[in-house]
Scaffold this motif. Structure first.
Motif, PDB file in Angstrom:
ATOM      1  N   LEU A 192       0.825  -1.208   0.000  1.00 11.07           N
ATOM      2  CA  LEU A 192       0.000   0.000   0.000  1.00 11.07           C
ATOM      3  C   LEU A 192       0.861   1.260   0.000  1.00 11.07           C
ATOM      4  O   LEU A 192       0.576   2.232  -0.702  1.00 11.07           O
ATOM      5  N   GLU A 193       1.942   1.229   0.762  1.00 13.69           N
ATOM      6  CA  GLU A 193       2.865   2.366   0.791  1.00 13.69           C
ATOM      7  C   GLU A 193       3.458   2.620  -0.584  1.00 13.69           C
ATOM      8  O   GLU A 193       3.601   3.767  -1.013  1.00 13.69           O
ATOM      9  N   GLY A 194       3.788   1.540  -1.291  1.00  8.52           N
ATOM     10  CA  GLY A 194       4.343   1.691  -2.629  1.00  8.52           C
ATOM     11  C   GLY A 194       3.329   2.174  -3.642  1.00  8.52           C
ATOM     12  O   GLY A 194       3.670   2.918  -4.566  1.00  8.52           O
ATOM     13  N   ILE A 195       2.069   1.758  -3.476  1.00  8.17           N
ATOM     14  CA  ILE A 195       1.010   2.160  -4.400  1.00  8.17           C
ATOM     15  C   ILE A 195       0.659   3.630  -4.203  1.00  8.17           C
ATOM     16  O   ILE A 195       0.561   4.404  -5.161  1.00  8.17           O
ATOM     17  N   GLY A 196       0.436   4.017  -2.951  1.00  5.98           N
ATOM     18  CA  GLY A 196       0.187   5.420  -2.615  1.00  5.98           C
ATOM     19  C   GLY A 196      -1.129   6.000  -3.098  1.00  5.98           C
ATOM     20  O   GLY A 196      -1.271   7.219  -3.192  1.00  5.98           O
ATOM     21  N   LEU A 197      -2.106   5.159  -3.399  1.00  3.89           N
ATOM     22  CA  LEU A 197      -3.401   5.657  -3.878  1.00  3.89           C
ATOM     23  C   LEU A 197      -4.285   6.072  -2.715  1.00  3.89           C
ATOM     24  O   LEU A 197      -4.187   5.523  -1.620  1.00  3.89           O
ATOM     25  N   PRO A 198      -5.209   7.035  -2.944  1.00  2.00           N
ATOM     26  CA  PRO A 198      -6.233   7.290  -1.925  1.00  2.00           C
ATOM     27  C   PRO A 198      -6.938   5.984  -1.578  1.00  2.00           C
ATOM     28  O   PRO A 198      -7.429   5.287  -2.466  1.00  2.00           O
ATOM     29  N   GLU A 241      -1.631   2.442   8.793  1.00  2.00           N
ATOM     30  CA  GLU A 241      -0.324   3.030   9.087  1.00  2.00           C
ATOM     31  C   GLU A 241       0.561   3.159   7.854  1.00  2.00           C
ATOM     32  O   GLU A 241       1.678   3.674   7.932  1.00  2.00           O
ATOM     33  N   ALA A 242       0.049   2.733   6.684  1.00  2.00           N
ATOM     34  CA  ALA A 242       0.853   2.801   5.459  1.00  2.00           C
ATOM     35  C   ALA A 242       1.118   4.245   5.034  1.00  2.00           C
ATOM     36  O   ALA A 242       2.091   4.520   4.339  1.00  2.00           O
ATOM     37  N   GLY A 243       0.248   5.174   5.434  1.00  2.00           N
ATOM     38  CA  GLY A 243       0.465   6.568   5.051  1.00  2.00           C
ATOM     39  C   GLY A 243      -0.769   7.430   5.263  1.00  2.00           C
ATOM     40  O   GLY A 243      -1.878   6.917   5.516  1.00  2.00           O
ATOM     41  N   ALA A 244      -0.587   8.735   5.119  1.00  2.00           N
ATOM     42  CA  ALA A 244      -1.685   9.681   5.340  1.00  2.00           C
ATOM     43  C   ALA A 244      -2.757   9.584   4.266  1.00  2.00           C
ATOM     44  O   ALA A 244      -3.852  10.140   4.427  1.00  2.00           O
ATOM     45  N   PHE A 245      -2.468   8.889   3.175  1.00  2.00           N
ATOM     46  CA  PHE A 245      -3.445   8.723   2.099  1.00  2.00           C
ATOM     47  C   PHE A 245      -4.489   7.653   2.426  1.00  2.00           C
ATOM     48  O   PHE A 245      -5.418   7.424   1.650  1.00  2.00           O
ATOM     49  N   VAL A 246      -4.339   6.982   3.575  1.00  2.00           N
ATOM     50  CA  VAL A 246      -5.273   5.924   3.987  1.00  2.00           C
ATOM     51  C   VAL A 246      -6.232   6.467   5.040  1.00  2.00           C
ATOM     52  O   VAL A 246      -5.799   7.013   6.059  1.00  2.00           O
ATOM     53  N   ALA A 247      -7.543   6.321   4.789  1.00  2.00           N
ATOM     54  CA  ALA A 247      -8.571   6.677   5.764  1.00  2.00           C
ATOM     55  C   ALA A 247      -9.131   5.396   6.359  1.00  2.00           C
ATOM     56  O   ALA A 247      -9.419   4.440   5.639  1.00  2.00           O
TER      57      ALA A 247
END
Length: 215
Positions: A151-157, A179-185
């Motif tokens: 998911l971190e590598g993909i980086g999609l909303p 926790e993969a990134g701020a793009f995850v809700a």
């Protein structure tokens, strides 16, 4: 304006009809909705399903009905979609989409594989053999399919929806994905479990809003 397509991907022991609750809200927002039966499920041929088979089938559907605006998944379908988007199966080009929804999805295929091994009584050597087999079939070691890493590598909303009382895949899976990134809700539900979550109208409406969101 071109038709925007949303692909629905069911989970283990499910079928396309399992995702029916998402169709009406998405159609109401102007999307074209495509669902299909994974190998060995529903009306599809075959007797087995693994990540490489799932990725190949998802990619085939995407080639016919793409470009994809979003992929909405349940359970093991989420692991398949992440592997497809990340290009984690060797020899299979990445699938492209603008958004992804992960409902009751696993975060760790390694954890699930080891739980499976313990359930059927595999010892250390048996577990190692199982993981080597996964490496051979998928072209990559099982660790490559860890959800947060992909998911971190993909980086999609990304929208992660998970029930706090999910007995099949605990809520810690959702927390790890978030926790993969701020793009995850992350949206939590209570009392819907692993499968009834697919029948909850508020969940379907939340998915439709996220998929339709701009930016």
């Amino acid at each position: 304006m071109a038709t925007r397509t949303v692909l629905l991907v069911h989970g283990w022991t499910g079928e396309a009809a399992s995702m029916a609750g998402f169709v009406e809200p998405l159609l109401g927002r102007g999307f074209r909705v495509v669902a299909f039966d994974l190998p060995g499920h529903g009306a599809s041929t075959g007797r087995e399903l693994n990540i490489p088979l799932g990725v190949a089938s998802l990619a085939a559907v995407a080639r016919v009905f793409g470009p994809l605006h979003a992929i909405v998944t349940h359970s093991f379908g989420g692991a398949i979609a992440l592997a497809a988007l990340a290009g984690s199966v060797r020899g299979q080009p990445p699938v492209h989409a603008a958004r992804i929804v992960l409902i009751a999805a696993p975060s760790s295929i390694t954890e699930i594989t080891r739980q499976f091994g313990a359930t059927i009584g595999l010892g250390r050597r048996g577990q190692a053999a199982l993981e080597r087999r996964i490496h051979v079939v998928a072209g990559n070691p099982v660790e490559v399919f860890e959800g947060p890493l992909q998911l971190e590598g993909i980086g999609l909303p990304t929208l992660v929806i998970h029930d706090r009382q999910d007995r099949e895949l605990g809520f810690h899976h959702a927390q790890a994905l978030a926790e993969a990134g701020a793009f995850v809700a992350l949206e939590a539900t209570d009392g819907l479990g692993h499968r009834r979550i697919l029948k909850a109208r508020p969940v379907a409406e939340s998915v439709a809003r996220f998929v339709a969101r701009e930016g």
